[in-house]
Design an enzyme around this catalytic site. Structure first.
Site, PDB file in Angstrom:
ATOM      1  N   SER A  46      33.401  43.234  37.471  1.00  7.51           N
ATOM      2  CA  SER A  46      34.018  42.922  36.230  1.00  7.51           C
ATOM      3  C   SER A  46      33.257  43.464  35.057  1.00  7.51           C
ATOM      4  O   SER A  46      33.622  43.469  33.811  1.00  7.51           O
ATOM      5  CB  SER A  46      34.582  41.814  36.241  1.00  7.51           C
ATOM      6  OG  SER A  46      33.580  40.941  36.137  1.00  7.51           O
ATOM      7  N   HIS A  88      30.344  36.965  31.774  1.00  8.97           N
ATOM      8  CA  HIS A  88      31.017  37.708  30.902  1.00  8.97           C
ATOM      9  C   HIS A  88      30.546  37.888  29.548  1.00  8.97           C
ATOM     10  O   HIS A  88      29.929  36.921  29.019  1.00  8.97           O
ATOM     11  CB  HIS A  88      32.500  37.666  30.948  1.00  8.97           C
ATOM     12  CG  HIS A  88      33.258  37.997  32.183  1.00  8.97           C
ATOM     13  ND1 HIS A  88      34.405  37.673  32.515  1.00  8.97           N
ATOM     14  CD2 HIS A  88      32.950  38.747  33.373  1.00  8.97           C
ATOM     15  CE1 HIS A  88      34.918  37.881  33.709  1.00  8.97           C
ATOM     16  NE2 HIS A  88      34.014  38.738  34.245  1.00  8.97           N
ATOM     17  N   ASP A 114      38.930  36.652  28.816  1.00  8.17           N
ATOM     18  CA  ASP A 114      38.877  35.446  29.701  1.00  8.17           C
ATOM     19  C   ASP A 114      40.118  34.327  29.400  1.00  8.17           C
ATOM     20  O   ASP A 114      40.229  33.537  30.200  1.00  8.17           O
ATOM     21  CB  ASP A 114      37.586  34.933  29.724  1.00  8.17           C
ATOM     22  CG  ASP A 114      36.780  35.848  30.686  1.00  8.17           C
ATOM     23  OD1 ASP A 114      37.047  36.886  31.154  1.00  8.17           O
ATOM     24  OD2 ASP A 114      35.417  35.796  30.401  1.00  8.17           O
TER      25      ASP A 114
END
Length: 173
Positions: A46, A88, A114
């Protein structure tokens, strides 16, 4: 006490010594970094191309600048609904009515942020600064494959053997 001199007991004591040294090193890293997660292994793609599966991310409690979260930072996010923290990139920083920092994140290789991907606890739109364990300050490429392999050797070998790549981001979906 002759049983203490037996080869089995000597071997067992050696193993216990190694395990305790590893535990002490981890606790020392926790103290120096100010976070319970001083190192995190990347297990998905990711965050590709910035980080690939098998990279080890080095974490410190505070951001590298003035202590405030900024767009572009890489926080280690704790979600009580998930077994492991995730990392992230910050794509937005907001403040609630109490002036608490609220952060919006997104994986570099993900299409959606997210909040849409349901990564936050309780379906929140933003993550509170209280849910951030630290910030990525550096990384060591590929060394985390050892950890990934030890956690699930069969699945790791299946993925490595089934792909045309050797150790690349396409091995994990």
């Amino acid at each position: 006490m002759s049983f203490l001199r037996s080869p089995f007991v000597q071997h067992l004591l050696g193993i216990l010594q190694v395990v305790s040294a590893c535990f002490m090193a981890w606790k020392g890293a926790c103290l120096l970094s100010g976070t319970p997660y001083p190192a995190v292994v990347v297990i998905t793609n990711s965050m590709a191309p910035a980080f690939d599966p098998g990279d080890i991310l080095l974490v410190h409690r505070h951001p590298a600048h003035d202590g405030r979260v900024r767009v572009g930072d890489l926080p280690v996010i704790l979600n009580p609904d998930r077994p492991f923290p995730f990392i992230h990139r910050v794509v937005g920083v907001f403040y609630d009515d109490n002036q608490e920092e609220m952060v919006l994140t997104k994986g570099d290789n993900n299409e959606l942020n997210d909040s849409v991907g349901m990564m936050y606890p309780g379906g929140q739109e933003y993550i509170s600064r209280r849910n951030i364990a630290g910030f990525v300050r550096g990384y060591v490429p590929l060394l985390g494959w050892v950890v990934i392999f030890l956690q699930d050797p069969v699945r790791t070998m299946e993925r490595l053997l089934s792909s045309g790549d050797e150790l690349g981001p396409n091995n994990f979906i």
